[in-house]
Design a protein around this motif. Structure first.
Motif, PDB file in Angstrom:
ATOM      1  N   UNK A  65       0.829  -1.209   0.000  1.00  0.00           N
ATOM      2  CA  UNK A  65       0.000   0.000   0.000  1.00  0.00           C
ATOM      3  C   UNK A  65       0.864   1.260   0.000  1.00  0.00           C
ATOM      4  N   UNK A  66       2.011   1.190   0.650  1.00  0.00           N
ATOM      5  CA  UNK A  66       2.901   2.351   0.702  1.00  0.00           C
ATOM      6  C   UNK A  66       3.440   2.715  -0.681  1.00  0.00           C
ATOM      7  N   UNK A  67       3.462   1.768  -1.608  1.00  0.00           N
ATOM      8  CA  UNK A  67       3.950   2.026  -2.971  1.00  0.00           C
ATOM      9  C   UNK A  67       2.902   2.711  -3.846  1.00  0.00           C
ATOM     10  N   UNK A  68       1.658   2.765  -3.379  1.00  0.00           N
ATOM     11  CA  UNK A  68       0.571   3.326  -4.192  1.00  0.00           C
ATOM     12  C   UNK A  68       0.504   4.840  -4.065  1.00  0.00           C
ATOM     13  N   UNK A  69       0.001   5.509  -5.104  1.00  0.00           N
ATOM     14  CA  UNK A  69      -0.282   6.936  -4.983  1.00  0.00           C
ATOM     15  C   UNK A  69      -1.400   7.163  -3.958  1.00  0.00           C
ATOM     16  N   UNK A  70      -1.486   8.369  -3.449  1.00  0.00           N
ATOM     17  CA  UNK A  70      -2.429   8.712  -2.373  1.00  0.00           C
ATOM     18  C   UNK A  70      -3.873   8.342  -2.718  1.00  0.00           C
ATOM     19  N   UNK A  71      -4.335   8.665  -3.920  1.00  0.00           N
ATOM     20  CA  UNK A  71      -5.721   8.392  -4.293  1.00  0.00           C
ATOM     21  C   UNK A  71      -6.041   6.909  -4.315  1.00  0.00           C
ATOM     22  N   UNK A  72      -5.130   6.115  -4.864  1.00  0.00           N
ATOM     23  CA  UNK A  72      -5.353   4.665  -4.926  1.00  0.00           C
ATOM     24  C   UNK A  72      -5.324   4.054  -3.528  1.00  0.00           C
ATOM     25  N   UNK A  73      -4.400   4.517  -2.695  1.00  0.00           N
ATOM     26  CA  UNK A  73      -4.331   4.012  -1.321  1.00  0.00           C
ATOM     27  C   UNK A  73      -5.608   4.376  -0.564  1.00  0.00           C
ATOM     28  N   UNK A  74      -6.080   5.601  -0.742  1.00  0.00           N
ATOM     29  CA  UNK A  74      -7.293   6.058  -0.067  1.00  0.00           C
ATOM     30  C   UNK A  74      -8.495   5.235  -0.488  1.00  0.00           C
ATOM     31  N   UNK A  75      -8.638   4.973  -1.785  1.00  0.00           N
ATOM     32  CA  UNK A  75      -9.798   4.232  -2.265  1.00  0.00           C
ATOM     33  C   UNK A  75      -9.786   2.795  -1.733  1.00  0.00           C
ATOM     34  N   UNK A  76      -8.621   2.166  -1.655  1.00  0.00           N
ATOM     35  CA  UNK A  76      -8.567   0.802  -1.118  1.00  0.00           C
ATOM     36  C   UNK A  76      -8.916   0.777   0.371  1.00  0.00           C
ATOM     37  N   UNK A  77      -8.421   1.748   1.110  1.00  0.00           N
ATOM     38  CA  UNK A  77      -8.723   1.798   2.546  1.00  0.00           C
ATOM     39  C   UNK A  77     -10.214   2.031   2.773  1.00  0.00           C
ATOM     40  N   UNK A 104      -9.770   1.929  -8.005  1.00  0.00           N
ATOM     41  CA  UNK A 104      -9.739   0.626  -7.336  1.00  0.00           C
ATOM     42  C   UNK A 104      -9.088  -0.424  -8.222  1.00  0.00           C
ATOM     43  N   UNK A 105      -9.472  -0.459  -9.491  1.00  0.00           N
ATOM     44  CA  UNK A 105      -8.905  -1.445 -10.414  1.00  0.00           C
ATOM     45  C   UNK A 105      -7.397  -1.254 -10.561  1.00  0.00           C
ATOM     46  N   UNK A 106      -6.965  -0.002 -10.748  1.00  0.00           N
ATOM     47  CA  UNK A 106      -5.530   0.268 -10.895  1.00  0.00           C
ATOM     48  C   UNK A 106      -4.771  -0.078  -9.618  1.00  0.00           C
ATOM     49  N   UNK A 107      -5.363   0.254  -8.474  1.00  0.00           N
ATOM     50  CA  UNK A 107      -4.702  -0.012  -7.197  1.00  0.00           C
ATOM     51  C   UNK A 107      -4.554  -1.512  -6.956  1.00  0.00           C
ATOM     52  N   UNK A 108      -5.585  -2.280  -7.269  1.00  0.00           N
ATOM     53  CA  UNK A 108      -5.513  -3.729  -7.069  1.00  0.00           C
ATOM     54  C   UNK A 108      -4.462  -4.368  -7.974  1.00  0.00           C
ATOM     55  N   UNK A 109      -4.370  -3.895  -9.216  1.00  0.00           N
ATOM     56  CA  UNK A 109      -3.345  -4.410 -10.129  1.00  0.00           C
ATOM     57  C   UNK A 109      -1.960  -4.092  -9.573  1.00  0.00           C
ATOM     58  N   UNK A 110      -1.772  -2.864  -9.091  1.00  0.00           N
ATOM     59  CA  UNK A 110      -0.466  -2.463  -8.562  1.00  0.00           C
ATOM     60  C   UNK A 110      -0.101  -3.267  -7.315  1.00  0.00           C
ATOM     61  N   UNK A 115       3.007  -7.573  -4.637  1.00  0.00           N
ATOM     62  CA  UNK A 115       2.973  -8.789  -3.825  1.00  0.00           C
ATOM     63  C   UNK A 115       3.314 -10.045  -4.621  1.00  0.00           C
ATOM     64  N   UNK A 116       3.312  -9.955  -5.939  1.00  0.00           N
ATOM     65  CA  UNK A 116       3.596 -11.122  -6.772  1.00  0.00           C
ATOM     66  C   UNK A 116       2.460 -12.122  -6.756  1.00  0.00           C
ATOM     67  N   UNK A 117       1.232 -11.620  -6.750  1.00  0.00           N
ATOM     68  CA  UNK A 117       0.050 -12.475  -6.703  1.00  0.00           C
ATOM     69  C   UNK A 117      -0.659 -12.387  -8.040  1.00  0.00           C
TER      70      UNK A 117
END
Length: 126
Positions: A65-77, A104-110, A115-117
């Protein structure tokens, strides 16, 4: 809180929730927010536990999550930790539902890449 602005909004709960989210993000950005000033050390709630798979997994998710931009991290949280609906997340972030979906889609892909999943298996590819 700006009471004049609050009195003009249609949904006071959504306004307050959005205000709290912004305040949390602001505090997390400030380094002094990480310091807790207490009169004495709090009693530990339970004895320390050696790291197990859950803690290692949690740390890797937090790191991803720390690797994500602020908006993507916020939306996942908001979507997955706070369990907000699509509409509530859009209202809290002040954007459209389509923006929440794409973030959300971009954040999950990132996160999956970090994580290598793989998307289909849900298992590590490392």
């Amino acid at each position: 809180m700006n009471w004049r602005r609050v009195s003009r909004v249609d949904n006071v709960d959504a306004y307050v929730h959005r205000m709290l989210v912004h305040k949390l993000v602001d505090e997390k950005r400030l380094s002094w927010a990480k310091v807790r000033l207490l009169g004495s050390m709090p009693e530990p709630r339970r004895p320390p536990v050696p790291p197990d798979e859950e803690l290692v997994e949690r740390d890797s998710v937090v790191s991803a999550l720390a690797h994500l931009p602020r908006g993507q991290r916020t939306v996942l949280v908001l979507r997955f930790l706070c369990d907000l609906s699509l509409a509530d997340t859009a209202a809290a972030m002040g954007c459209s539902e389509g923006n929440v979906k794409s973030q959300t889609a971009r954040a999950l892909v990132a996160v999956r890449q970090v994580l290598g999943v793989s998307e289909m298996s849900g298992r590590s590819t490392r």
